[in-house]
Design a protein around this motif. Sequence first.
Motif, mmCIF file in Angstrom:
data_model
loop_
_atom_site.group_PDB
_atom_site.id
_atom_site.type_symbol
_atom_site.label_atom_id
_atom_site.label_comp_id
_atom_site.label_asym_id
_atom_site.label_seq_id
_atom_site.Cartn_x
_atom_site.Cartn_y
_atom_site.Cartn_z
ATOM 1 N N GLY A 56 -74.854 -78.844 -0.337
ATOM 2 C CA GLY A 56 -73.399 -78.824 -0.424
ATOM 3 C C GLY A 56 -72.860 -78.561 -1.818
ATOM 4 N N ILE A 57 -73.739 -78.421 -2.816
ATOM 5 C CA ILE A 57 -73.275 -78.135 -4.170
ATOM 6 C C ILE A 57 -72.767 -76.702 -4.236
ATOM 7 N N PRO A 58 -71.532 -76.487 -4.661
ATOM 8 C CA PRO A 58 -70.972 -75.121 -4.695
ATOM 9 C C PRO A 58 -71.784 -74.191 -5.599
ATOM 10 N N GLN A 59 -71.898 -72.971 -5.172
ATOM 11 C CA GLN A 59 -72.621 -71.971 -5.958
ATOM 12 C C GLN A 59 -71.879 -71.683 -7.268
ATOM 13 N N GLY A 60 -72.639 -71.501 -8.340
ATOM 14 C CA GLY A 60 -72.065 -71.065 -9.602
ATOM 15 C C GLY A 60 -71.411 -72.141 -10.438
ATOM 16 N N ILE A 61 -71.457 -73.400 -10.000
ATOM 17 C CA ILE A 61 -70.816 -74.456 -10.777
ATOM 18 C C ILE A 61 -71.627 -74.727 -12.047
ATOM 19 N N THR A 62 -70.939 -74.980 -13.151
ATOM 20 C CA THR A 62 -71.591 -75.285 -14.418
ATOM 21 C C THR A 62 -71.925 -76.767 -14.474
ATOM 22 N N VAL A 63 -73.207 -77.070 -14.706
ATOM 23 C CA VAL A 63 -73.672 -78.461 -14.747
ATOM 24 C C VAL A 63 -74.429 -78.692 -16.049
ATOM 25 N N TYR A 64 -74.004 -79.687 -16.809
ATOM 26 C CA TYR A 64 -74.704 -80.103 -18.020
ATOM 27 C C TYR A 64 -75.426 -81.425 -17.744
ATOM 28 N N ARG A 65 -76.631 -81.556 -18.280
ATOM 29 C CA ARG A 65 -77.442 -82.758 -18.075
ATOM 30 C C ARG A 65 -77.943 -83.291 -19.417
ATOM 31 N N HIS A 66 -78.072 -84.624 -19.487
ATOM 32 C CA HIS A 66 -78.622 -85.243 -20.689
ATOM 33 C C HIS A 66 -79.431 -86.467 -20.257
ATOM 34 N N PRO A 67 -80.560 -86.733 -20.914
ATOM 35 C CA PRO A 67 -81.430 -87.841 -20.495
ATOM 36 C C PRO A 67 -80.737 -89.201 -20.574
ATOM 37 N N ILE A 68 -81.244 -90.120 -19.769
ATOM 38 C CA ILE A 68 -80.753 -91.496 -19.750
ATOM 39 C C ILE A 68 -81.955 -92.432 -19.772
ATOM 40 N N ARG A 69 -81.828 -93.554 -20.522
ATOM 41 C CA ARG A 69 -82.858 -94.601 -20.508
ATOM 42 C C ARG A 69 -82.351 -95.739 -19.629
ATOM 43 N N GLU A 70 -83.104 -96.024 -18.570
ATOM 44 C CA GLU A 70 -82.666 -97.028 -17.606
ATOM 45 C C GLU A 70 -83.646 -98.191 -17.526
ATOM 46 N N PRO A 71 -83.152 -99.434 -17.529
ATOM 47 C CA PRO A 71 -84.041 -100.596 -17.434
ATOM 48 C C PRO A 71 -84.700 -100.742 -16.075
ATOM 49 N N TYR A 72 -84.101 -100.159 -15.020
ATOM 50 C CA TYR A 72 -84.693 -100.293 -13.693
ATOM 51 C C TYR A 72 -86.090 -99.684 -13.640
ATOM 52 N N LYS A 73 -86.325 -98.649 -14.433
ATOM 53 C CA LYS A 73 -87.647 -98.033 -14.438
ATOM 54 C C LYS A 73 -88.677 -98.981 -15.038
ATOM 55 N N LEU A 74 -88.284 -99.707 -16.094
ATOM 56 C CA LEU A 74 -89.184 -100.695 -16.674
ATOM 57 C C LEU A 74 -89.352 -101.894 -15.741
ATOM 58 N N ALA A 75 -88.275 -102.276 -15.073
ATOM 59 C CA ALA A 75 -88.330 -103.422 -14.154
ATOM 60 C C ALA A 75 -89.267 -103.148 -12.981
ATOM 61 N N ASN A 76 -89.415 -101.879 -12.617
ATOM 62 C CA ASN A 76 -90.342 -101.530 -11.542
ATOM 63 C C ASN A 76 -91.762 -101.996 -11.823
ATOM 64 N N LEU A 77 -92.097 -102.093 -13.112
ATOM 65 C CA LEU A 77 -93.434 -102.531 -13.477
ATOM 66 C C LEU A 77 -93.650 -103.993 -13.104
ATOM 67 N N LEU A 78 -92.553 -104.774 -13.091
ATOM 68 C CA LEU A 78 -92.642 -106.178 -12.707
ATOM 69 C C LEU A 78 -92.632 -106.340 -11.191
ATOM 70 N N SER A 79 -91.662 -105.718 -10.551
ATOM 71 C CA SER A 79 -91.567 -105.808 -9.094
ATOM 72 C C SER A 79 -90.722 -104.659 -8.566
ATOM 73 N N LYS A 80 -91.377 -103.742 -7.911
ATOM 74 C CA LYS A 80 -90.669 -102.583 -7.370
ATOM 75 C C LYS A 80 -89.716 -103.001 -6.256
ATOM 76 N N LYS A 81 -90.127 -103.980 -5.448
ATOM 77 C CA LYS A 81 -89.305 -104.429 -4.318
ATOM 78 C C LYS A 81 -88.001 -105.051 -4.794
ATOM 79 N N GLU A 82 -88.099 -106.039 -5.727
ATOM 80 C CA GLU A 82 -86.892 -106.706 -6.221
ATOM 81 C C GLU A 82 -85.973 -105.733 -6.949
ATOM 82 N N THR A 83 -86.579 -104.818 -7.718
ATOM 83 C CA THR A 83 -85.775 -103.848 -8.462
ATOM 84 C C THR A 83 -84.978 -102.956 -7.523
ATOM 85 N N LYS A 84 -85.623 -102.481 -6.467
ATOM 86 C CA LYS A 84 -84.926 -101.607 -5.521
ATOM 87 C C LYS A 84 -83.826 -102.360 -4.792
ATOM 88 N N ARG A 85 -84.081 -103.635 -4.447
ATOM 89 C CA ARG A 85 -83.066 -104.445 -3.771
ATOM 90 C C ARG A 85 -81.822 -104.587 -4.645
#
Length: 423
Positions: A56-85
Amino acid sequence: MKKVLIITYYWPPAGGPGVQRWLKFVKYLPDFGITPVLYIPENPNYPLLDESLVDGIPQGITVYRHPIREPYKLANLLSKKETKRISSGIISSKDQTFLEKTMLWVRGNFFIPDARKNWVKPSIRFLGPIIEKENIESIITTGPPHSVHLIGNQLKQTIGVKWLADFRDPWTSIGYHKELRLTSGSQKKHKRLEHMVLNNADSIVVTSKTTKQEFIGITRKPISVITNGYDFDAIGHKPLTKDFTISHIGSLLSGRNPKVLWQVLEELIQENSTFKECFKLRLAGVVSEDVLQSIYDSGLREFTELIGYVSHDRAIKLQQESQVLLLVEIDSHETKGILPGKLYEYMATKRPILAIGPSHWDAASIIEDTHSGASFGYGSKKRLKDVILKWFVAYQNESLEAESEGIEKYSRKELSRELAKLI
């Protein structure tokens, strides 16, 4: 064509109604002289994915992206289930593990306003040259996550662009804030940031009248209500299920547990053999364990169909083929302004909506105004039972349908027209 920079965390392939809101605005804004330019994270940690939305993304739209550091990725190391919840919004005060309690406390008090706060400073540095390059005069931030609004606030202060802040949900009054174990200092910081955003933005958009009234008490800036909606592509008549199917499409998180409904359905099954033969409760989406246990405790296990999370396309088909559509919200003063995105698609299907939620719920007013179904409080047992029986008789006579009149103003294109006026 006027360009506008839209800053959003959620974008396909992320799933959920927050994605669909801005995916559809981006689709229709060019019809009203607005060229959208997107800014999204390069490596987001989305709790739900829906690859079908990418188409559904329109053709030709200009999209800029930049990285993000998220704690949920680190929290997955402790418990993937609790983090996803937690990242999915499944926050229950019952039966929390020590790890879950700790993660909620850290989430609430170390990551203010939310776990995506680390994207703010890098985004401000990245977007300055982009705004100049694209000759952008207006920006829009949409939250949650409300940290995205902090990007808009800083760009407003440093560059002087016109800034519209879109609130898909409230900030400090949202129900799950109570579950984050906030210290008094953290609560004050949330309030301070909310006040700053609401008073520094040039204009504000909210999705419900209740949220507008709440914000009027904080700011004098202009506030517009632009709800979520349905797309014309979503309308269509499909063959209905042979069973008397009551379907809930979407997440049934902790608190969205209408025990009065499960009790009524249990009684109807016991008292009416024909109802027992025909009834099915269909749940498509994430269902929390406590809600599911309440359903099973009411003797509805053999009548319940668990489908799990589905794509948006599949969700539309399930809505269209259901006999009755169930809409549930937590019974709380804080939730009366919450308008689930699926409400408008429910209305477009012309299937009766069975809504259960708080007193003075904004959704109940919309359902009543459009004649799209019936709304009940958590204590409306007799009236709830009478309406379900009435609809069951209509189902037997093959005449069950909602009138759903006056819903055109909730089409995504019409809502985009209103947004374009603000830009």
